[in-house]
Write a protein that holds these residues in place. Structure first.
Motif, PDB file in Angstrom:
ATOM      1  N   GLY A  80       0.824  -1.212   0.000  1.00  0.00           N
ATOM      2  CA  GLY A  80       0.000   0.000   0.000  1.00  0.00           C
ATOM      3  C   GLY A  80       0.852   1.254   0.000  1.00  0.00           C
ATOM      4  N   TYR A  81       1.902   1.248   0.810  1.00  0.00           N
ATOM      5  CA  TYR A  81       2.823   2.385   0.865  1.00  0.00           C
ATOM      6  C   TYR A  81       3.533   2.575  -0.472  1.00  0.00           C
ATOM      7  CZ  TYR A  81       6.753   5.272   2.283  1.00  0.00           C
ATOM      8  OH  TYR A  81       7.694   6.272   2.367  1.00  0.00           O
ATOM      9  N   SER A  82       3.942   1.474  -1.082  1.00  0.00           N
ATOM     10  CA  SER A  82       4.617   1.543  -2.380  1.00  0.00           C
ATOM     11  C   SER A  82       3.673   2.090  -3.453  1.00  0.00           C
ATOM     12  CB  SER A  82       5.118   0.154  -2.762  1.00  0.00           C
ATOM     13  OG  SER A  82       5.661   0.158  -4.047  1.00  0.00           O
ATOM     14  N   MET A  83       2.433   1.636  -3.441  1.00  0.00           N
ATOM     15  CA  MET A  83       1.455   2.139  -4.408  1.00  0.00           C
ATOM     16  C   MET A  83       1.177   3.619  -4.177  1.00  0.00           C
ATOM     17  SD  MET A  83      -1.140  -1.091  -4.589  1.00  0.00           S
ATOM     18  CE  MET A  83      -2.405  -0.172  -5.407  1.00  0.00           C
ATOM     19  N   TYR A  84       1.089   4.021  -2.914  1.00  0.00           N
ATOM     20  CA  TYR A  84       0.871   5.431  -2.605  1.00  0.00           C
ATOM     21  C   TYR A  84       2.005   6.290  -3.156  1.00  0.00           C
ATOM     22  CZ  TYR A  84       0.827   9.741   0.057  1.00  0.00           C
ATOM     23  OH  TYR A  84       0.860  11.065   0.412  1.00  0.00           O
ATOM     24  N   ARG A  85       3.257   5.855  -2.901  1.00  0.00           N
ATOM     25  CA  ARG A  85       4.410   6.618  -3.388  1.00  0.00           C
ATOM     26  C   ARG A  85       4.437   6.691  -4.904  1.00  0.00           C
ATOM     27  NH1 ARG A  85       9.603   4.157  -0.858  1.00  0.00           N
ATOM     28  NH2 ARG A  85       9.642   3.609  -3.028  1.00  0.00           N
ATOM     29  N   GLU A  86       4.057   5.608  -5.568  1.00  0.00           N
ATOM     30  CA  GLU A  86       4.160   5.567  -7.025  1.00  0.00           C
ATOM     31  C   GLU A  86       3.043   6.322  -7.728  1.00  0.00           C
ATOM     32  OE1 GLU A  86       4.398   2.243 -10.555  1.00  0.00           O
ATOM     33  OE2 GLU A  86       5.148   1.753  -8.562  1.00  0.00           O
ATOM     34  N   PHE A  87       1.820   6.235  -7.200  1.00  0.00           N
ATOM     35  CA  PHE A  87       0.677   6.783  -7.930  1.00  0.00           C
ATOM     36  C   PHE A  87       0.168   8.117  -7.392  1.00  0.00           C
ATOM     37  CE2 PHE A  87       0.268   2.155  -8.736  1.00  0.00           C
ATOM     38  CZ  PHE A  87       0.492   2.205 -10.098  1.00  0.00           C
ATOM     39  N   TRP A  88       0.185   8.329  -6.080  1.00  0.00           N
ATOM     40  CA  TRP A  88      -0.416   9.544  -5.538  1.00  0.00           C
ATOM     41  C   TRP A  88       0.591  10.563  -5.073  1.00  0.00           C
ATOM     42  CZ3 TRP A  88      -2.868   4.802  -4.094  1.00  0.00           C
ATOM     43  CH2 TRP A  88      -4.067   4.588  -4.760  1.00  0.00           C
ATOM     44  N   ALA A  89       1.704  10.138  -4.533  1.00  0.00           N
ATOM     45  CA  ALA A  89       2.663  11.081  -3.978  1.00  0.00           C
ATOM     46  C   ALA A  89       3.694  11.518  -5.016  1.00  0.00           C
ATOM     47  CB  ALA A  89       3.391  10.453  -2.790  1.00  0.00           C
ATOM     48  N   LYS A  90       3.637  10.956  -6.209  1.00  0.00           N
ATOM     49  CA  LYS A  90       4.589  11.331  -7.255  1.00  0.00           C
ATOM     50  C   LYS A  90       4.304  12.778  -7.692  1.00  0.00           C
ATOM     51  CE  LYS A  90       5.904   8.304 -10.378  1.00  0.00           C
ATOM     52  NZ  LYS A  90       5.858   7.427 -11.556  1.00  0.00           N
ATOM     53  N   PRO A  91       5.320  13.606  -7.728  1.00  0.00           N
ATOM     54  CA  PRO A  91       5.095  15.004  -8.147  1.00  0.00           C
ATOM     55  C   PRO A  91       4.662  15.065  -9.618  1.00  0.00           C
ATOM     56  CG  PRO A  91       7.443  14.563  -7.805  1.00  0.00           C
ATOM     57  CD  PRO A  91       6.698  13.337  -7.390  1.00  0.00           C
ATOM     58  N   LYS A  92       3.738  15.926  -9.855  1.00  0.00           N
ATOM     59  CA  LYS A  92       3.220  16.106 -11.220  1.00  0.00           C
ATOM     60  C   LYS A  92       4.231  16.891 -12.053  1.00  0.00           C
ATOM     61  CE  LYS A  92      -0.899  14.494 -10.182  1.00  0.00           C
ATOM     62  NZ  LYS A  92      -1.030  13.115 -10.162  1.00  0.00           N
ATOM     63  N   PRO A  93       4.485  16.459 -13.290  1.00  0.00           N
ATOM     64  CA  PRO A  93       5.439  17.186 -14.146  1.00  0.00           C
ATOM     65  C   PRO A  93       4.893  18.480 -14.677  1.00  0.00           C
ATOM     66  CG  PRO A  93       4.711  15.178 -15.254  1.00  0.00           C
ATOM     67  CD  PRO A  93       4.039  15.252 -13.906  1.00  0.00           C
TER      68      PRO A  93
END
Length: 93
Positions: A80-93
């Motif tokens: 869950g933490y890995s998915m959060y970091r990859e999909f939601w917490a990733k900064p938008k370009p």
């Protein structure tokens, strides 16, 4: 024929300690799950002497379920933490 090889082959040159450290940094919940599993099993074996009227097989089953539940819970939380970091917490370009 001249074959130019890289002077540093990372998968072959690293020793077990640095490999474990690198893997722990990539997936920090794996060592947490392993340590928790060992701690629960050690505690269960320690409490084996004072189990009372409980049969030894039932005590071992409870210990197994607790240790396995901890590992599965840790893996679930880690995913869950890995998915959060990859999909939601990733900064938008």
């Amino acid at each position: 024929l001249s074959c130019s090889l890289s002077p540093h082959l990372s998968s072959y040159d690293e020793d077990q300690g640095s490999r474990l450290t690198r893997k722990a940094k990539e997936a920090p919940f794996v060592p947490i799950g392993m340590v928790g599993f060992v701690a629960i099993v050690a505690y269960g074996l320690y409490k084996l002497k004072s189990r009372g009227n409980t049969k030894i097989s039932l005590h071992l089953i409870h210990m197994h379920v607790a240790a396995q539940g901890f590992v599965v819970g840790t893996m679930t939380f880690g995913m869950g933490y890995s998915m959060y970091r990859e999909f939601w917490a990733k900064p938008k370009p």
